[in-house]
Write a protein that holds these residues in place. Structure first.
Motif, short mmCIF file in Angstrom:
data_model
loop_
_atom_site.label_atom_id
_atom_site.label_comp_id
_atom_site.label_asym_id
_atom_site.label_seq_id
_atom_site.Cartn_x
_atom_site.Cartn_y
_atom_site.Cartn_z
N LEU A 153 -1.01 9.29 -13.60
CA LEU A 153 -1.65 10.29 -12.03
C LEU A 153 -1.87 11.55 -13.17
CD1 LEU A 153 0.63 8.68 -9.36
CD2 LEU A 153 -1.82 7.65 -10.89
N ASP A 154 -0.89 11.66 -13.81
CA ASP A 154 -1.32 13.78 -13.77
C ASP A 154 -2.76 13.81 -14.11
OD1 ASP A 154 -0.30 16.14 -14.78
OD2 ASP A 154 -1.00 15.50 -16.57
N ARG A 155 -3.18 15.17 -13.57
CA ARG A 155 -4.59 15.34 -13.24
C ARG A 155 -5.57 15.31 -12.57
NH1 ARG A 155 -2.38 17.73 -17.92
NH2 ARG A 155 -3.52 15.78 -19.54
N ARG A 156 -4.89 13.66 -11.70
CA ARG A 156 -5.68 13.08 -11.66
C ARG A 156 -5.92 12.73 -9.82
NH1 ARG A 156 -7.19 6.90 -13.36
NH2 ARG A 156 -6.66 6.99 -15.42
N ARG A 157 -6.33 13.35 -9.27
CA ARG A 157 -7.17 13.57 -7.31
C ARG A 157 -6.71 11.99 -7.17
NH1 ARG A 157 -11.30 17.81 -6.49
NH2 ARG A 157 -10.44 17.27 -3.96
N LEU A 158 -6.27 11.58 -6.68
CA LEU A 158 -5.99 9.96 -6.04
C LEU A 158 -5.58 10.48 -4.24
CD1 LEU A 158 -4.97 8.25 -9.22
CD2 LEU A 158 -6.95 7.46 -7.77
N LEU A 159 -6.09 9.43 -3.37
CA LEU A 159 -5.19 9.13 -2.23
C LEU A 159 -5.12 7.78 -2.70
CD1 LEU A 159 -5.43 9.59 0.89
CD2 LEU A 159 -7.19 7.89 1.37
N LEU A 160 -3.60 8.07 -1.90
CA LEU A 160 -2.29 6.73 -2.41
C LEU A 160 -1.94 5.98 -0.49
CD1 LEU A 160 -0.68 5.00 -3.89
CD2 LEU A 160 1.10 6.29 -4.28
N VAL A 161 -1.69 4.46 -0.31
CA VAL A 161 -1.88 4.65 0.43
C VAL A 161 -0.49 3.55 0.65
CG1 VAL A 161 -2.53 3.46 2.68
CG2 VAL A 161 -3.95 4.41 1.80
N VAL A 162 0.64 3.25 1.19
CA VAL A 162 1.50 2.82 0.63
C VAL A 162 1.88 2.69 2.47
CG1 VAL A 162 4.02 2.98 0.18
CG2 VAL A 162 2.71 4.63 -1.14
N ASP A 163 1.37 1.10 2.83
CA ASP A 163 1.96 0.52 3.65
C ASP A 163 2.72 -0.38 3.63
OD1 ASP A 163 0.41 -0.07 6.19
OD2 ASP A 163 -1.12 -1.64 5.10
N ASN A 164 3.70 -0.70 5.07
CA ASN A 164 4.52 -1.19 5.70
C ASN A 164 5.95 -0.94 4.87
OD1 ASN A 164 4.17 -3.20 7.62
ND2 ASN A 164 2.82 -4.33 6.37
N VAL A 165 5.88 0.20 4.33
CA VAL A 165 7.44 1.25 3.83
C VAL A 165 8.25 -0.31 5.12
CG1 VAL A 165 9.22 2.86 3.65
CG2 VAL A 165 6.17 1.74 2.74
N ARG A 166 9.84 -0.61 4.74
CA ARG A 166 11.09 -0.90 5.36
C ARG A 166 12.10 0.60 5.54
NH1 ARG A 166 12.16 -4.92 8.57
NH2 ARG A 166 14.39 -5.53 9.06
N ARG A 167 11.86 0.71 4.35
CA ARG A 167 13.21 1.48 3.63
C ARG A 167 13.00 3.12 2.94
NH1 ARG A 167 14.96 -3.04 2.06
NH2 ARG A 167 14.82 -1.90 -0.18
N THR A 168 13.29 3.50 2.39
CA THR A 168 13.13 5.21 2.15
C THR A 168 12.83 4.62 0.55
OG1 THR A 168 13.48 5.92 4.87
CG2 THR A 168 13.58 7.32 1.83
N ASP A 169 13.89 4.08 0.60
CA ASP A 169 14.64 4.21 -0.94
C ASP A 169 13.51 2.70 -2.02
OD1 ASP A 169 15.32 1.81 0.16
OD2 ASP A 169 17.11 1.60 -1.11
#
Length: 620
Positions: free
Chosen positions: A73-89
């Motif tokens: 991922l280094d030096r890339r401009r990406l949109l990351l969508v993380v869906d349906n998260v239940r807990r912070t960890d």
């Protein structure tokens, strides 16, 4: 906003809220959430796969995997969508890794830890405002109709309480222009009046759409809720509902039209979260025999489809006794190893979910048989923990059936999974335990196979003397007339060669590798021949015979490609590249091939490899 991110956009569903089994099995809801939720290890593997990192190049351990993800991922401009998260960890390791990405996290919980420790900005998403609700209805029903029946539209907006799914369901129910919206409003109002708890709840709206369906479609709707995975295809739907694929397509098309099912980005189908709960509740109220029949049909279909794919991925694997196939006409038309890999890529999570469903329902035969189908694909994609978990449950299930021959084969497979997972001590213990049982059963072929597995893990654990003894014992068994397994003997010779090379006996190592090559050629095993070529290259390189080492590596590259093992082909390419002078023209071709392999441009890499293989002796 995705156009602002030139390097692409990624989506990963952590499945923190997966409601169907909680509705079907309320007593096990917490356990199911623990099983269904995706953790950082699996999420990072999914993201690396989306970024075209070859599956077998993904590290096993989480810290190494996150380090690789950070590098990619280094030096890339990406949109990351993380869906349906239940807990912070669940999501915290991904955030620390993807620092250069713009990340959107969705959850039904507040996840205060992300705000406190990561500076996340919280954006509460409430219900649609009345004007937005009207606009959504206009998209479904047309602006003219919404304006013409504005009084009824206002009442529908109030009844749906700004829930987008409820509005879409009502719009699908009112799609016929000949039926006034007032009639839909009156019907919905009657349901809310009979069940006041449903005011502002989706159940009343869902019931409105559901009860308007014909009886056979209502039955099929609740039957589909039996599927334990996140999404499913037409063949699985046909298996569960008992019809053919034409009927299943018609059913799905109508349920999608009514917004009771959704179409996924992969072209398959899934319930919306609230709709799945509703369908599961209807299923729970149905005839238990109907649900049992649907579960059995699904498990049987998933088992035989996975078995067909598994046998194409590893055609040399000994077959296992399976439940008879109930619907062979629904099985996927797989002709090649590539077809099988594509099928498993799409269905792997469903196979695991089916095995877990079989365990929960107390169906031991399906529990172990579904688990039996996954090792070849799990091996290729580095999913060792899945393999360990599934086979741990499978061993327990087979023990309950009292079939010791099945149980011991599963224990061998579990020992192999432990070895790949880096748990060498547990692997050795598993193989020794299996060997004791195999000796009691008088299974000579099984003992030879287990001894080869033991030798392999002993080599990985740094015990070449012990590996030599185990492989020698395996070879003695393979030589017996009642066994006579050329491929098994070839594997024993190959392991003996590797042990001898480690022990500093290159002449003996070469002798064993040449014997292995002859036996692998007799059984037309491209994978085994490629491994021998790699091993021979190592011997020649250590002896200073660089030209011969290059020739062996050329053959290894070609054979790995033929067997479909792209990652091993890449590794052989890198070893060959290291032996070439930078001025050699083949070195440039190799550099391009390695770059193509790294980006999963396999057809381009194959063409370049063909050039390498045909180029003859390398000039240095």
């Amino acid at each position: 906003m995705r156009d602002l991110f030139p390097d692409g956009h990624l989506y990963v569903d952590l499945r923190g809220f997966h409601p169907a089994e909680a509705a079907l099995h309320p007593a096990e809801s917490a356990l199911h959430h623990a099983e269904a939720a995706v953790g950082p290890a699996e999420a990072s593997r999914s993201i690396l796969g989306a970024l075209h990192v070859p599956p077998t190049s993904v590290p096993t351990h989480l810290d190494d995997r996150l380090a690789l993800l950070r590098e990619v991922l280094d030096r890339r401009r990406l949109l990351l969508v993380v869906d349906n998260v239940r807990r912070t960890d669940q999501v915290r390791p991904l955030l620390s890794t993807a620092r250069g990405c713009f990340t959107v996290v969705t959850s039904r919980h507040r996840l205060d830890g992300l705000t406190a420790h990561h500076g996340a900005g919280r954006v509460p998403v409430g219900p649609l405002r009345p004007a937005e609700s009207v606009r959504l209805l206009a998209e479904h029903l047309g602006t003219h109709r919404v304006r013409a029946e504005h009084a009824a539209v206002a009442r529908l907006v109030t009844a749906c309480a700004g829930h987008p799914l409820a509005l879409s369901l009502v719009a699908a129910r009112a799609a016929d222009p000949a039926e006034p919206l007032d009639a839909v409003v009156r019907e919905l109002a009657g349901r809310v009046a009979s069940r006041p708890a449903d005011v502002g709840d989706l159940r009343a709206v869902l019931a409105l759409s559901h009860d308007d369906l014909p009886a056979d479609l209502r039955r099929e709707f609740r039957t589909l809720a039996v599927h334990p995975g996140a999404e499913f295809g037409v063949a699985a739907a046909a298996a569960m509902t008992g019809g053919d694929t034409f009927r299943a397509r018609e059913t799905i098309r109508e349920l999608v039209r009514c917004h009771l099912l959704g179409r996924t980005s992969s072209g398959r189908f899934a319930f919306h979260g609230p709709t799945r709960v509703f369908a599961a509740e209807r299923a729970r109220a149905a005839d238990p025999a109907e649900l049992r029949a649907a579960r059995t049909a699904l498990l049987n279909h998933q088992l035989h489809a996975a078995d067909r794919a598994d046998r194409l991925i590893d055609g040399h694997r000994r077959p296992a006794p399976l439940e008879p196939c109930l619907r062979p006409e629904l099985l996927p038309a797989l002709a090649t190893r590539a077809d099988a890999l594509a099928w498993f890529t799409a269905e792997y999570d469903n196979v695991l979910a089916a095995a877990a469903l079989a365990r929960r329902e107390g169906l031991p035969a399906y529990t172990w048989q579904l688990a039996w189908t996954i090792p070849a694909f799990a091996h290729l994609t580095g999913r060792w923990p899945d393999w360990v978990r599934a086979h741990t449950a499978a061993v327990a299930a087979s023990r309950g059936l009292g079939d010791r021959s099945v149980e011991v084969r599963l224990r061998q497979s579990l020992a192999r999974a432990h070895a790949h997972n880096g748990e060498h001590r547990r692997s050795v213990e598993g193989y020794l335990d299996a060997l004791a049982t195999l000796e009691q059963l008088g299974d000579l072929s099984g003992r030879a196979e287990a001894l080869n597995g033991l030798a392999a893990v002993q080599l990985h654990a740094g015990s070449p003397d012990a590996a030599f003894r185990s492989a020698s014992a395996a070879l003695d068994l393979h030589a017996r007339p009642e066994v006579r397994d050329d491929r098994g003997a070839a594997s024993s010779h190959h392991l003996l060669g590797r042990a001898c090379a480690t022990l500093g006996r290159p002449t003996e190592a070469r002798h064993h590798h040449l014997l292995a090559r002859g036996l692998y050629a007799r059984s037309d095993d491209s994978h085994g021949l490629a491994e021998v070529a790699d091993a021979m290259a190592g011997l020649e390189s250590a002896a200073g015979r660089v030209g011969r080492a290059r020739a062996h590596l050329r053959r290894a590259v070609d054979l790995h490609f033929r067997s479909g093992d792209v990652v091993s082909a890449a590794e052989s390419c890198r070893r060959l590249h290291a032996l070439l002078d930078a001025r050699d023209p083949v070195a440039g071709v190799l550099s391009r091939a390695i770059a193509a392999l790294a980006d999963s441009r396999e057809s381009e890499a194959a063409a370049l490899v063909a050039v390498i293989v045909r180029s003859g002796p390398v000039q240095t």
